[in-house]
Write an enzyme that holds these catalytic residues in place. Structure first.
Site, mmCIF file in Angstrom:
data_model
loop_
_atom_site.group_PDB
_atom_site.id
_atom_site.type_symbol
_atom_site.label_atom_id
_atom_site.label_comp_id
_atom_site.label_asym_id
_atom_site.label_seq_id
_atom_site.Cartn_x
_atom_site.Cartn_y
_atom_site.Cartn_z
ATOM 1 N N ASP A 49 59.253 -8.934 31.291
ATOM 2 C CA ASP A 49 58.770 -10.324 31.279
ATOM 3 C C ASP A 49 59.343 -11.131 30.291
ATOM 4 O O ASP A 49 59.183 -12.530 30.326
ATOM 5 C CB ASP A 49 57.282 -10.260 30.969
ATOM 6 C CG ASP A 49 56.946 -9.889 29.569
ATOM 7 O OD1 ASP A 49 57.605 -9.407 28.847
ATOM 8 O OD2 ASP A 49 55.846 -10.171 29.434
ATOM 9 N N SER A 50 60.425 -10.740 29.452
ATOM 10 C CA SER A 50 61.322 -11.719 28.816
ATOM 11 C C SER A 50 61.974 -12.526 29.733
ATOM 12 O O SER A 50 62.703 -13.713 29.191
ATOM 13 C CB SER A 50 62.262 -10.911 27.982
ATOM 14 O OG SER A 50 63.084 -9.848 28.688
ATOM 15 N N ASP A 88 57.905 -4.886 34.273
ATOM 16 C CA ASP A 88 56.715 -5.151 33.354
ATOM 17 C C ASP A 88 55.746 -5.566 34.180
ATOM 18 O O ASP A 88 55.895 -6.483 35.053
ATOM 19 C CB ASP A 88 57.199 -6.391 32.541
ATOM 20 C CG ASP A 88 57.695 -5.870 31.129
ATOM 21 O OD1 ASP A 88 57.128 -4.920 30.606
ATOM 22 O OD2 ASP A 88 58.296 -6.653 30.048
ATOM 23 N N LYS A 118 55.574 -1.255 32.970
ATOM 24 C CA LYS A 118 55.420 -1.256 31.398
ATOM 25 C C LYS A 118 54.204 -2.134 31.172
ATOM 26 O O LYS A 118 53.986 -3.120 32.012
ATOM 27 C CB LYS A 118 56.504 -1.968 30.747
ATOM 28 C CG LYS A 118 56.427 -1.924 29.291
ATOM 29 C CD LYS A 118 57.665 -1.925 28.288
ATOM 30 C CE LYS A 118 58.195 -3.224 28.331
ATOM 31 N NZ LYS A 118 57.444 -4.439 27.627
ATOM 32 N N GLU A 120 52.074 -3.631 27.789
ATOM 33 C CA GLU A 120 51.947 -3.579 26.332
ATOM 34 C C GLU A 120 50.399 -3.322 26.100
ATOM 35 O O GLU A 120 49.600 -3.682 26.533
ATOM 36 C CB GLU A 120 52.100 -5.277 25.821
ATOM 37 C CG GLU A 120 53.757 -5.640 26.146
ATOM 38 C CD GLU A 120 53.824 -7.083 25.459
ATOM 39 O OE1 GLU A 120 53.094 -7.731 24.981
ATOM 40 O OE2 GLU A 120 54.910 -7.788 25.784
ATOM 41 N N GLU A 187 58.414 -1.800 19.527
ATOM 42 C CA GLU A 187 59.174 -3.078 19.210
ATOM 43 C C GLU A 187 59.127 -3.668 17.456
ATOM 44 O O GLU A 187 57.899 -3.772 16.931
ATOM 45 C CB GLU A 187 58.988 -4.404 20.021
ATOM 46 C CG GLU A 187 59.435 -5.499 19.643
ATOM 47 C CD GLU A 187 59.607 -6.479 20.978
ATOM 48 O OE1 GLU A 187 59.059 -6.193 22.069
ATOM 49 O OE2 GLU A 187 59.858 -7.722 20.653
#
Ligand code: KIV
Length: 273
Positions: A49-50, A88, A118, A120, A187
């Site tokens: 999602d960057s 993501d 993915k 978070e 991270e």
């Protein structure tokens, strides 16, 4: 056949099996041409999602939508045939409940053909990771610095210098591991902690700003290619410096167009005879 020599697309299980064998290689991609270039060299491609910041110029990843992730996930699947592709889940599409997470993840798997998602989150997401993993959706965890939490954490600083921060990240990684994540991104974390977690958990750890002690590494491809040059975090290495090259190429194009040097005769269609 070993993962190394395989002709088929790698699965999340294949990626997991590399722990203890050799470092796992990963980069992000958002488009078909970049996915094609990465595919022969990486074990898994993350459609991160960057992309909100890198592709869309947003200030954070918070504004990224499921529709964006699906469009770019499809593009990356079209450009790759060997690497495992992970997409993501964007902010707001999975945190409400494990059922919401399952619905979003299932939609992304069906509409893109990717193999895993993915998410978070640490201990608070363990139930969700277990729910998805036990229902056919492999999950890549993400602990330590979590960019989707920028509005509550207040920034992107690396974590793990205090005992309290270390304890939280350690607990988060173990919770996600026990819940069944096939691998875990760590991270922005200090080396001794990344090493301890990598030894502690069954899943391979994939570091970004988390030292060579992790079982693999990931970077945002636009960062390591020197395309996204707004700022360069300490953990990024420029393996190329494409921004000045692109800029010089565009300047040369503009000069040629203004001087009527481009297009030349060799670029021009003529009537036959
Ligand atoms: O969104 C992303 O690209 C990521 C990587 C930086 C791990 O989460």
């Amino acid at each position: 056949m070993s993962v190394q020599g395989t002709k088929r697309r790698l699965s999340p299980k294949d990626v997991r099996s590399l722990k203890g064998e050799r470092p796992i290689v990963s980069l992000t991609a958002y488009t078909t041409p970049i996915a094609k270039l990465l595919d022969p060299h990486v074990d898994f491609i993350l459609v991160g999602d960057s992309l909100g910041m890198v592709v869309y110029g947003l200030d954070s990843t918070v504004g990224v939508t499921v529709e964006m992730m699906i469009a770019h996930g499809q593009a990356v699947m079209r450009g790759s045939q060997r690497a495992c592709v992970v997409v993501d889940l964007p902010f707001g599409s999975y945190q409400e409940s494990k059922e919401q997470a399952f619905n979003t993840a299932a939609r992304i798997l069906k509409e893109t053909g990717c193999a895993a998602v993915k998410i978070e989150g640490g201990a608070e997401m363990a139930e969700t990771v277990a729910f998805l993993s036990s229902r056919g959706i492999p999950v890549l965890g993400h602990v330590g610095l979590m960019p989707q939490l920028v509005n509550t954490t207040g920034g992107y600083r690396s974590l793990g210098r205090s005992e309290a921060e270390q304890e939280k990240i350690r607990r988060d990684a173990v919770a996600i591991d026990e819940a069944g994540a096939f691998a875990i991104v760590i991270e922005g974390t200090v080396e001794p902690l990344a090493r301890e977690i990598s030894d502690l958990v069954q899943a391979p750890t994939i570091g970004i700003g988390a030292s060579p002690a992790c079982d693999g590494q990931i970077l945002v491809s636009d960062d390591m290619l020197g395309i996204f040059n707004d700022f360069k975090p300490r953990f990024v290495k420029h393996f190329a410096n494409l921004a000045p090259e692109i800029s010089a190429a565009v300047e040369a194009y503009a000069t040629d167009v203004k001087a009527r040097v481009f297009p030349g005769i060799e670029h021009t269609f003529q009537l036959k005879g």
